[in-house]
Design a protein around this motif. Structure first.
Motif, PDB file in Angstrom:
ATOM      1  N   SER A 150       0.826  -1.207   0.000  1.00 40.25           N
ATOM      2  CA  SER A 150       0.000   0.000   0.000  1.00 40.25           C
ATOM      3  C   SER A 150       0.860   1.256   0.000  1.00 40.25           C
ATOM      4  O   SER A 150       0.563   2.226  -0.702  1.00 40.25           O
ATOM      5  N   ILE A 153       2.308   1.713  -3.519  1.00 39.04           N
ATOM      6  CA  ILE A 153       1.301   2.201  -4.472  1.00 39.04           C
ATOM      7  C   ILE A 153       0.998   3.676  -4.249  1.00 39.04           C
ATOM      8  O   ILE A 153       0.986   4.482  -5.188  1.00 39.04           O
ATOM      9  N   SER A 193      -8.020   4.727  -3.524  1.00 37.57           N
ATOM     10  CA  SER A 193      -8.982   3.696  -3.919  1.00 37.57           C
ATOM     11  C   SER A 193      -8.284   2.379  -4.211  1.00 37.57           C
ATOM     12  O   SER A 193      -8.797   1.300  -3.887  1.00 37.57           O
ATOM     13  N   THR A 194      -7.104   2.461  -4.810  1.00 41.77           N
ATOM     14  CA  THR A 194      -6.358   1.242  -5.120  1.00 41.77           C
ATOM     15  C   THR A 194      -5.958   0.497  -3.861  1.00 41.77           C
ATOM     16  O   THR A 194      -6.120  -0.731  -3.773  1.00 41.77           O
ATOM     17  N   TYR A 255     -15.593  -2.668  -5.330  1.00 36.79           N
ATOM     18  CA  TYR A 255     -15.081  -2.338  -6.659  1.00 36.79           C
ATOM     19  C   TYR A 255     -16.010  -1.378  -7.395  1.00 36.79           C
ATOM     20  O   TYR A 255     -15.547  -0.428  -8.050  1.00 36.79           O
ATOM     21  N   LEU A 262     -10.294   4.178  -9.102  1.00 38.85           N
ATOM     22  CA  LEU A 262      -9.279   3.145  -9.317  1.00 38.85           C
ATOM     23  C   LEU A 262      -8.714   3.226 -10.729  1.00 38.85           C
ATOM     24  O   LEU A 262      -7.498   3.177 -10.933  1.00 38.85           O
ATOM     25  N   LEU A 266      -4.882   4.221 -12.095  1.00 38.83           N
ATOM     26  CA  LEU A 266      -4.075   3.430 -13.008  1.00 38.83           C
ATOM     27  C   LEU A 266      -3.627   4.237 -14.213  1.00 38.83           C
ATOM     28  O   LEU A 266      -2.568   4.011 -14.797  1.00 38.83           O
TER      29      LEU A 266
END
Length: 272
Positions: A150, A153, A193-194, A255, A262, A266
């Motif tokens: 985490s 990311i 969010s990821t 999700y 999300l 990306l």
């Protein structure tokens, strides 16, 4: 100029739809069938009649308690990750000291340590702390193993924020705390969010820690509760798939609510 239809792409899409749709059909159709119907007609046949007994039977076997325990573990892990990782990632990105960089590298060593390698000392540590057969004893190690990924990311997402934005806020007299809450957090929604989705999946699908660190029925989670559908006479496949379907609902909801942020995470900061 009129473009010709791409029949190869269309055929490939149909094949992909079949490959994805068939397992979903088998799973959902089985949950609406009786065990006898499933055994006699096979998994891909059309059900003779529909029943909800597999869903009600799952709750009668204690699935509701397992579901609640898993929900507690998942929400707690997400809360710990969101409490610790954003300030940590912000300090990593904004600090230029060697000490911070060294600590971050040491912190990332957790990515190279599998949970199976430390499960025995983890068992003794949790037992000595008086947390064995307690949901807190599952929450803490699960959150600990979510922190390195985490942090990696979220720090990557925060590095995409333009330095000019920090300088503009600094010229306005903004403190580091104000920069964090008014600049960094809003522009890191994709990264946040990821890590929420990542932590939720790790906690909800966790098996090793609940298996080793819990024992009683009151602390069982969904992944362990699925064993109840296996008996000495076989496996109740429709009942098992009904419980699996119910266990998928919270992850799908996470999700669905986080998918836009999300995808933006990306693609880059804010999708721009």
């Amino acid at each position: 100029m009129r473009r010709r239809p791409n029949y190869v792409a269309g055929a490939g899409s149909l094949v992909w739809l079949f490959l994805v749709g068939l397992p979903l059909y088998v799973m959902l159709a089985a949950t609406l069938r009786t065990r006898q119907d499933y055994a006699e007609n096979g998994p891909v046949s059309i059900p003779d009649s529909f029943t909800l007994d597999n869903y009600t039977g799952a709750f009668d076997s204690g699935f509701g308690r397992y579901f609640f325990n898993t929900l507690v573990v998942t929400v707690s892990v997400i809360a710990i990750v969101l409490l610790l990782v954003p300030p940590l990632a912000y300090a990593i990105v904004r600090s230029r000291g060697r000490a911070t960089s060294a600590i971050f590298r040491l912190f990332l060593l957790g990515l190279a340590i599998p949970a199976q390698a430390v499960i025995v000392p983890m068992f003794y540590l949790i037992s000595e702390a008086g947390l064995y057969d307690n949901l807190l004893g599952v929450i803490l190690p699960t959150a600990a193993f979510c922190l390195p990924m985490s942090a990696l990311i979220l720090s990557g997402a925060m590095r995409d924020i333009s330095p000019e934005l920090y300088e503009a806020m600094a010229m306005d007299g903004a403190s580091p705390r104000r920069m964090f809450f008014q600049l960094v957090v809003p522009l890191s929604r994709g990264g946040l969010s990821t890590i929420v989705v990542f932590s939720a999946l790790q906690a909800w699908n966790g098996f090793l820690f609940p298996l080793v660190l819990t024992q009683s029925e009151s602390t069982k989670v969904v992944t362990l509760g699925l064993y109840n559908f296996q008996t000495e006479h076989g496996i109740d496949i429709p009942g098992l798939l009904g419980a699996v379907t119910l266990s998928m609902v919270p992850v799908l909801l996470v999700y669905l609510f986080a998918r836009r942020a999300l995808l933006q995470g990306l693609m880059g900061m804010g999708g721009k």
